[in-house]
Scaffold this active site. Structure first.
Site, mmCIF file in Angstrom:
data_model
loop_
_atom_site.group_PDB
_atom_site.id
_atom_site.type_symbol
_atom_site.label_atom_id
_atom_site.label_comp_id
_atom_site.label_asym_id
_atom_site.label_seq_id
_atom_site.Cartn_x
_atom_site.Cartn_y
_atom_site.Cartn_z
ATOM 1 C CG ASP A 172 -1.692 -1.289 1.388
ATOM 2 O OD1 ASP A 172 -2.071 -1.900 0.382
ATOM 3 O OD2 ASP A 172 -1.896 -1.699 2.540
ATOM 4 C CG ASN A 224 -13.808 -0.748 6.308
ATOM 5 O OD1 ASN A 224 -13.801 -0.367 7.480
ATOM 6 N ND2 ASN A 224 -13.010 -1.702 5.872
ATOM 7 C CB ALA A 225 -13.225 4.808 8.094
ATOM 8 C CB ILE A 226 -9.294 1.250 5.555
ATOM 9 C CG1 ILE A 226 -9.945 0.444 4.436
ATOM 10 C CG2 ILE A 226 -9.708 0.703 6.914
ATOM 11 C CD1 ILE A 226 -9.445 -0.985 4.358
ATOM 12 C CG ASP A 227 -7.516 1.229 1.453
ATOM 13 O OD1 ASP A 227 -6.779 0.912 2.404
ATOM 14 O OD2 ASP A 227 -7.915 0.411 0.607
ATOM 15 C CB SER A 277 -11.923 -0.958 1.944
ATOM 16 O OG SER A 277 -11.603 -2.318 1.754
ATOM 17 C CG PHE A 278 -14.369 -5.211 0.387
ATOM 18 C CD1 PHE A 278 -14.692 -6.486 -0.045
ATOM 19 C CD2 PHE A 278 -13.047 -4.774 0.212
ATOM 20 C CE1 PHE A 278 -13.739 -7.323 -0.627
ATOM 21 C CE2 PHE A 278 -12.092 -5.605 -0.368
ATOM 22 C CZ PHE A 278 -12.446 -6.872 -0.788
ATOM 23 C CD1 TRP A 279 -20.168 -3.177 4.847
ATOM 24 C CD2 TRP A 279 -17.946 -3.354 4.729
ATOM 25 N NE1 TRP A 279 -19.770 -4.063 5.820
ATOM 26 C CE2 TRP A 279 -18.410 -4.180 5.778
ATOM 27 C CE3 TRP A 279 -16.574 -3.294 4.474
ATOM 28 C CZ2 TRP A 279 -17.563 -4.957 6.561
ATOM 29 C CZ3 TRP A 279 -15.727 -4.066 5.264
ATOM 30 C CH2 TRP A 279 -16.218 -4.881 6.286
ATOM 31 C CD GLU A 335 -8.934 -3.043 -0.742
ATOM 32 O OE1 GLU A 335 -9.623 -3.086 0.281
ATOM 33 O OE2 GLU A 335 -7.940 -3.779 -0.923
#
Length: 337
Positions: free
Chosen positions: A37, A159-162, A179-181, A217
């Site tokens: 990443d 989803n709170a990433i990336d 990410s996803f969802w 994502e």
């Protein structure tokens, strides 16, 4: 017992030294082990030379430096702890920092980062800033500004990433993530704080509604020749030789969309034009950023090397050019062992 313990210790030491030697060999030969990443910045030093700094997923965030995009030096960790204390409390069970995003604006380096556990929607995005990026600088000191965005099954549909920050052509500060969802989102942030403006609307920008896992994502946006290009990663990131990660792209006249692919399909409906995918040698290329300099552009991403899967996800850098129709394409990696 006195005879057994030293043998165990020696075996463990040999394993550690072997892994260290492997990582050093890959760094020396131009392919950096353990750089999942990645994001990158180019910096001109006091001697007028260009240096490149990469941050990557890891405990405390991994920091690397290069002068030629081929040979890399590990500089250590951004954070002393594996995870900042506030994030550890917010996300029980977390032991590392994911997908840091590094950029430079108004005299500060901004590093957004995410903390989560695999497969969970309980996640947080934080922000740290620094006047310098070189650990040898007297101004090098990270200030953690804490929580920016959070998610949970009870409160959000994302989803709170990336995270990825863009300052657009109108001067707006925009943060992308997801990410996803329900896919990828964007919100306007306050340049003074780096956090969402009061009452700022969270807008959807890309999704895969017909995919059973909604596997999308790693949003990353750049501006080129009148368009904003949204790069995304689809499918499985972390399964070694079986990884199916790949990078796709869409574009829009506006930084908040709507983004469409080369066939005109909206990215909110699963659209995306392929940029790079697995080959016989390289598996699961994805989670990219783009380095733009006066000399050209490069796509920076991670991938698995089928000739050394033990190295895990490694840093790869490829020259990026543009077709006559205005779509990005990438060449061969700048360094291959």
């Amino acid at each position: 017992m006195n005879r057994i313990v030293p043998k165990v210790v020696l075996l463990l030491l040999a394993s550690v030294l072997s892994c260290t030697a492997s990582a050093q060999r890959f760094a020396r030969e131009g392919i950096l082990a353990g750089a999942a990443d990645p994001t990158i910045v180019a910096v001109e030093n006091k001697q007028g030379q260009t240096e490149y700094y990469v941050v990557a997923t890891g405990r405390g965030v991994r920091l690397y430096k290069s002068t030629d995009l081929k040979k890399w030096k590990y500089l250590g960790r951004v954070f002393e702890n594996n995870v900042p204390e506030w994030a550890r409390r917010a996300v029980p069970g977390s032991n590392g920092i994911w997908a840091p995003d590094l950029s430079y604006h108004n005299g500060l380096y901004y590093m957004y980062y995410s903390v989560s556990t695999f497969g969970s929607q309980r996640s947080v995005i934080g922000l740290a800033v620094n006047k310098a990026i070189d650990p040898e600088s007297p101004d090098y000191k990270w200030e953690d500004r804490g929580l920016v965005i959070e998610s949970s099954p009870e409160t959000t549909n994302f989803n709170a990433i990336d995270p990825a920050l863009l300052v657009d052509e109108q001067g707006r500060w925009l943060l992308y993530w997801g990410s996803f969802w329900t896919g990828l989102k964007v919100v306007e942030v306050d340049p003074a704080t780096g956090k969402p403006k009061p009452d700022a609307e969270i807008q959807p920008i890309a999704a895969r509604p017909n995919h059973p896992a909604h596997a999308i994502e790693a949003a990353y946006v750049i501006f080129h020749d009148g368009y904003y290009y949204l790069f995304v990663s689809w499918d499985s990131c972390c399964d070694g030789a079986d990884s199916t990660y790949r990078v796709l792209v869409g574009r829009s006249r506006e930084a908040t969309g709507p983004f469409v692919d080369a066939d005109g399909k909206p990215m909110l409906e699963g659209g995306g034009t392929l940029v790079i995918e697995s080959s016989e040698r390289w598996r699961g290329p994805g989670h990219n950023c783009v380095l733009t300099t006066d000399e050209g552009q490069w796509m920076v991403h991670h991938t698995y090397d089928m000739q050394n899967l033990r190295a895990q996800r490694i840093l790869q850098i490829r020259p990026m050019t543009w077709t006559e129709q205005g779509w990005p394409k990438v060449g061969e990696p700048v360094a291959t062992p």
